[in-house]
Structure formats: C-alpha cells, structure tokens
Write a protein that holds these residues in place. Structure first.
Motif: not given
Length: 211
Positions: A91-119
């Motif tokens: 992997p030091t030669v085959w440098l991975p893509a940005a964010g490789a292997g990371i699971v991300v959940i998207e939410h609306r920026t104006a939804d603080p309730d969901v943001a708090q749950l995802l915290d």
C-alpha cells in the motif's frame, strides 16, 4: 484499502513482476491503471466492471477481457476467498484512493436531529482521516474517477495527522507525490496543503489528461 493480484483458478501463484509482457490486467480505477503503466510498462491495464464475485467468475471463465485482475483484499475475505490472492500489493507503493474502505452516511445539513443520531455511530479518528483525504481531492477539484490518491495516517500518541498524496499520469509517466502533517484538529487544512503542493508541482497538467 489493500489491493491484490488475482489469477484464474487453474493458474499457479505469481506476481505482477513475473507476468509475461502484454498480459492484460483488469482494474476498475484509472488511478490503478496509471500506476500499473508506470510500475510495469510491459503489462496492459484494461477496465473491468461488476462486483467482486461476478468479476472472479468472469476471470475463471475467460470472459473478463483480462488474464488477471487487481481486486480488494477485503472483498475477497468477505467472500471467504482470500486463498485466491496471488500477490498482496504494497500500500505504500499502491497508494489508495481518498476515503477507501470508509463507510459514510450522508444526511441533510439542515437536519440536526439526524446529525445527532449519527454522532453515536461516528468513529472520530476515522472522521479525521476522511476529512484530510477528502480535502486533497477538493484542492485538486477531483472526483472518484480522478487519477489521484490520498492516504492519511493518525498517530494516536502525538495526535498528528500525516497525509500522503499523489497525482498519476494516465499515460504511465512519473507520478507527482506530496505529503503534509499537522495536528488532527486541522485535518482538512493538512489535506488541502498536500493537494496544493501537488498543484504547485504541475498536477493540473496530469489531471487534464483523459485516461
């Protein structure tokens, strides 16, 4: 994310360096295709699509359009097929893509309730690394098909983040590389610093090349 070389089921293990000239190597990313051209100019990268299982079946049945393929080690492990690995790529030669292997959940920026749950399910060290790696691509104005890599590492003892980044030449020429480090609470700034260093080194010329 660590990658590896996979061969058809009936072939003995070998490495990329040992493959005969002209071997067609299947990969789904322009970034890996560019790395392959630079590291092993005798080999021919070809684009492949589909999930890990379907690619592996096509490879074994000679329907992939490539004699071997590069795949994610984690994917084969999930399928219980780690035995199919012929060579683990450094992997030091085959440098991975940005964010490789990371699971991300998207939410609306104006939804603080969901943001708090995802915290509650957010892993702070991983979020720091993701912010740094994404900032590299942001500085480069790149996306998932950009022939660029970013890999951040967090030192738990010092709290310092180190970002390694690269922009690759789709034609197989030398890659441009940069690195930056600093405190974890400025992760995005560190990523942007690494990205700007690549631009200052001439990355825009490579980013403009169509793979």
């Amino acid at each position: 994310m660590i990658r590896e070389l996979v061969l058809p089921a009936d072939q003995p293990p070998t490495t990329l360096a040992e493959l005969p000239p002209g071997t067609r190597v299947g990969t789904s990313a322009p970034r890996r295709a560019a790395l392959l051209k630079a590291l092993y100019p005798k080999l021919t990268p070809v684009p492949i699509r589909g999930n890990a299982d379907s690619r592996l079946t096509a490879l074994d049945e000679d329907r992939l359009g490539a004699g071997v393929m590069i795949a994610a080690l984690a994917g084969l492990r999930r399928l219980g097929l780690a035995r199919r690995v012929s060579e683990i790529l450094d992997p030091t030669v085959w440098l991975p893509a940005a964010g490789a292997g990371i699971v991300v959940i998207e939410h609306r920026t104006a939804d603080p309730d969901v943001a708090q749950l995802l915290d509650a399910v957010t892993h702070p060290p991983t979020r720091i690394l993701l912010d740094a790696e994404r900032a590299v691509l942001s500085a480069l104005e790149g996306g998932c098909l950009t022939a660029a890599s970013a890999h951040a590492v967090l030192d738990p003892d010092t709290g310092l983040v180190t970002v390694h980044a690269a922009v690759l030449d789709p034609a197989g020429g030398p890659a441009l590389r940069s690195s930056a480090h600093g405190p974890s609470d400025h992760a995005a700034d560190i990523g942007r610093q690494a990205g700007r260093a690549l631009l200052e080194a001439g990355a825009a010329r490579l980013l403009a090349v169509t793979p």
